[in-house]
Design an enzyme around this catalytic site. Structure first.
Site, PDB file in Angstrom:
ATOM      1  N   ILE A  16       0.838  -1.201   0.000  1.00 50.05           N
ATOM      2  CA  ILE A  16       0.000   0.000   0.000  1.00 50.05           C
ATOM      3  C   ILE A  16       0.875   1.254   0.000  1.00 50.05           C
ATOM      4  O   ILE A  16       0.609   2.205  -0.732  1.00 50.05           O
ATOM      5  CB  ILE A  16      -0.979   0.001   1.192  1.00 50.05           C
ATOM      6  CG1 ILE A  16      -2.000  -1.132   1.045  1.00 50.05           C
ATOM      7  CG2 ILE A  16      -1.698   1.348   1.311  1.00 50.05           C
ATOM      8  CD1 ILE A  16      -2.893  -1.324   2.253  1.00 50.05           C
ATOM      9  N   CYS A  17       1.920   1.250   0.804  1.00 53.15           N
ATOM     10  CA  CYS A  17       2.809   2.421   0.890  1.00 53.15           C
ATOM     11  C   CYS A  17       3.443   2.731  -0.460  1.00 53.15           C
ATOM     12  O   CYS A  17       3.485   3.887  -0.891  1.00 53.15           O
ATOM     13  CB  CYS A  17       3.906   2.188   1.934  1.00 53.15           C
ATOM     14  SG  CYS A  17       3.271   1.926   3.601  1.00 53.15           S
TER      15      CYS A  17
END
Length: 164
Positions: free
Chosen positions: A54-55
């Site tokens: 996600i990052c």
């Protein structure tokens, strides 16, 4: 380099409050101090870990939309608890042209000063603070674990600040 943190607090800074100042090393080991950006808007982006799914998606969206920040006279400062060495490899792999800041030691001190350090997992929460040119918090959001940010929300905040 150790983090120098002013006005440490366990609470998320309120809207309109002065953003806690800090100095952290970027991915090249250079010191970056928040207050040195007075006169510009700042998108302060806390993220859990380099190289995580996600990052990476979120930071790539920032990388791929530089106009969103440039048009608003804004700089991006992305902060995680990773070391500067990990952040440099991450920035090189993904082609990030903005500062990745190492909140490595004391571990998570800056995230803690913004009320977004998760001591149980040893990482920063996924949080965004838009700080205006005078150093005041104009927008903040802390996302639940595993939930990506909504870029449209802070795109509109940045656009509004860019018109001011």
């Amino acid at each position: 380099m150790t983090a120098a943190v002013e006005a440490a607090s366990a609470a998320v800074p309120g809207l309109g409050s002065l953003a806690p100042d800090f100095e952290l090393a970027n991915q090249y080991g250079e010191p970056v101090k928040l207050s040195s950006f007075r006169g510009r808007n700042v998108a302060l982006v806390f993220y859990p870990f380099a190289f995580s799914g996600i990052c990476t998606g979120e930071l790539c969206e920032i990388r791929d939309n530089p106009g969103m920040f440039e048009d608003s006279n804004a700089v991006v400062l992305a902060v995680s608890v990773d070391s500067k060495f990990s952040l440099r490899a991450y920035a090189e792999q993904e082609g990030y042209g903005f500062d990745l800041l190492a909140d490595f030691w004391p571990h998570g001190a800056v995230a803690e000063s913004y009320g977004v350090f998760d001591a149980g997992s040893g990482m920063a929460k996924r949080a965004t603070f838009i700080i205006d040119a005078g150093g005041r918090v104009r927008y903040s959001v802390v996302n639940p674990r595993g939930q990506a940010r909504d870029f449209n929300e802070y795109r509109s905040v940045l656009a509004e600040l860019g018109r001011a």
